[in-house]
Design a protein around this motif. Structure first.
Motif, short mmCIF file in Angstrom:
data_model
loop_
_atom_site.label_atom_id
_atom_site.label_comp_id
_atom_site.label_asym_id
_atom_site.label_seq_id
_atom_site.Cartn_x
_atom_site.Cartn_y
_atom_site.Cartn_z
N GLY A 93 59.77 7.03 29.46
CA GLY A 93 60.62 8.18 29.56
C GLY A 93 62.01 8.17 29.89
N ILE A 94 62.49 7.07 29.97
CA ILE A 94 63.93 6.87 30.45
C ILE A 94 64.69 7.70 29.26
N LYS A 95 65.84 8.57 29.78
CA LYS A 95 66.53 9.35 28.75
C LYS A 95 67.25 8.55 27.98
N THR A 96 67.91 7.62 28.48
CA THR A 96 68.83 6.76 27.48
C THR A 96 68.43 5.26 27.77
N VAL A 97 67.97 4.67 26.48
CA VAL A 97 67.83 3.05 26.26
C VAL A 97 68.87 2.50 25.52
N VAL A 98 69.48 1.42 26.06
CA VAL A 98 70.28 0.75 25.33
C VAL A 98 70.00 -0.61 25.46
N LEU A 105 68.38 -8.49 12.71
CA LEU A 105 66.81 -8.04 12.50
C LEU A 105 66.18 -7.82 13.89
N HIS A 106 67.01 -8.32 14.93
CA HIS A 106 66.59 -8.10 16.04
C HIS A 106 67.15 -6.58 16.43
N GLY A 107 68.19 -6.24 16.16
CA GLY A 107 69.00 -4.93 16.18
C GLY A 107 67.99 -4.03 15.30
N ARG A 108 67.63 -4.18 14.28
CA ARG A 108 66.98 -3.18 13.27
C ARG A 108 65.42 -3.11 13.89
N ALA A 109 64.93 -3.99 14.58
CA ALA A 109 63.71 -3.65 15.00
C ALA A 109 63.77 -2.79 16.46
N LEU A 110 64.92 -2.88 17.12
CA LEU A 110 65.18 -2.25 18.29
C LEU A 110 65.57 -0.71 17.86
N GLU A 111 66.38 -0.41 16.72
CA GLU A 111 66.44 0.92 16.08
C GLU A 111 65.06 1.55 15.89
N LEU A 113 62.39 1.13 16.99
CA LEU A 113 61.62 1.52 18.31
C LEU A 113 62.08 2.67 19.12
N GLY A 114 63.35 3.18 18.41
CA GLY A 114 63.92 4.45 18.97
C GLY A 114 64.75 4.08 20.18
N VAL A 115 65.34 2.91 20.12
CA VAL A 115 66.35 2.55 21.29
C VAL A 115 67.62 3.50 20.84
N ASP A 116 68.43 4.01 21.93
CA ASP A 116 69.13 5.11 21.50
C ASP A 116 70.56 4.48 21.07
N ARG A 117 70.86 2.97 21.85
CA ARG A 117 72.27 2.31 21.07
C ARG A 117 71.79 0.78 21.27
N VAL A 118 72.25 0.41 20.04
CA VAL A 118 71.80 -1.27 20.11
C VAL A 118 73.37 -1.82 19.96
N ILE A 119 73.58 -2.93 20.81
CA ILE A 119 74.82 -3.37 21.10
C ILE A 119 74.79 -4.98 20.49
N PHE A 120 75.77 -5.38 19.76
CA PHE A 120 75.99 -6.74 19.38
C PHE A 120 77.18 -7.44 19.93
N PRO A 121 76.93 -7.88 21.33
CA PRO A 121 78.29 -8.33 21.88
C PRO A 121 79.06 -9.34 21.46
#
Length: 221
Positions: A93-98, A105-111, A113-121
């Motif tokens: 239940g963490i409010k914001t998950v980054v 593909l990794h980013g797509r999977a995270l999205e 899953l409901g991750v609030d923001r995906v970063i590609f450094p």
């Protein structure tokens, strides 16, 4: 007002620099990594730093992670651990998950899953460097979406003593100067009367095309 609390999981180059910057900005940071050496190095520089396996739900619960405002999954190449950790943070239940992604593909999977923001450094840094190389006055570049960005630009000599009203960027170029960094301080939401001085830093927001048009005209002058 209660300070925001961040938990940064994965204290490699990206995670540790992010955690330390959050500390410098005055926030509380719990750093977690499975590498004891890294944790020991950062133990005196973060609010708390612990060695833990973040793919175990009970471990995260025992660390009180569910009480944090934002969870940042900054792991390196272990995609499975990254995804499992992100799932657990969402479940807790963490409010914001980054989360940091190392591939599309990794980013797509995270999205998904409901991750609030995906970063590609690495990708994002490449984009910034490219823009900085072709625009010598450009200090920073932040992509808000595929169409819109925020940029920081040094005011060139050709704009010396011009007011925002004279430059009229909203009408001429369709972008807005939302702040000006001056030696004396920062002006947020500058008015038409505010003047630009060579060396000031403009913070500009707009569509990528409109910002490019604005930069092109400045570079021509």
């Amino acid at each position: 007002m209660k300070k925001q609390q961040f938990v940064v999981i994965g204290l490699g180059r990206f995670g540790s620099s992010l955690a330390l910057e959050l500390m410098d900005l005055g926030y509380e940071v719990l750093g977690i990594d499975h590498n004891e050496e890294i944790v020991n190095e950062l133990s005196n520089r973060l609010t708390h730093a612990v060695v833990a396996d973040t793919t175990e739900e009970e471990v995260l619960k025992s660390l009180g992670v569910r009480n944090f405002d934002c969870g940042i999954v900054a792991m390196g190449s272990d995609i499975q651990r990254s995804i499992l950790t992100a799932i657990l943070l969402k479940d807790l239940g963490i409010k914001t998950v980054v989360a940091k992604a190392i591939s599309v593909l990794h980013g797509r999977a995270l999205e998904r899953l409901g991750v609030d923001r995906v970063i590609f450094p690495e990708r994002d840094m490449g984009i910034r460097v490219a823009h900085q190389l072709v625009n010598p006055n450009l200090l920073d570049f932040i992509e808000l979406s595929k169409e819109y960005s925020i940029v920081e630009m040094i005011v060139p000599a050709c704009l010396e003593s011009k007011s925002i009203g004279e430059l009229n960027p909203r009408v001429r170029f369709g972008c807005s100067i939302v702040a000006i960094h001056k030696k004396s301080g920062i002006i947020v939401a500058p008015t038409a009367m505010d003047q630009l001085i060579t060396g000031d830093i403009m913070v500009i927001i707009g569509s990528n095309k409109n910002i490019e048009d604005f930069k092109a005209v400045i570079n021509e002058d």
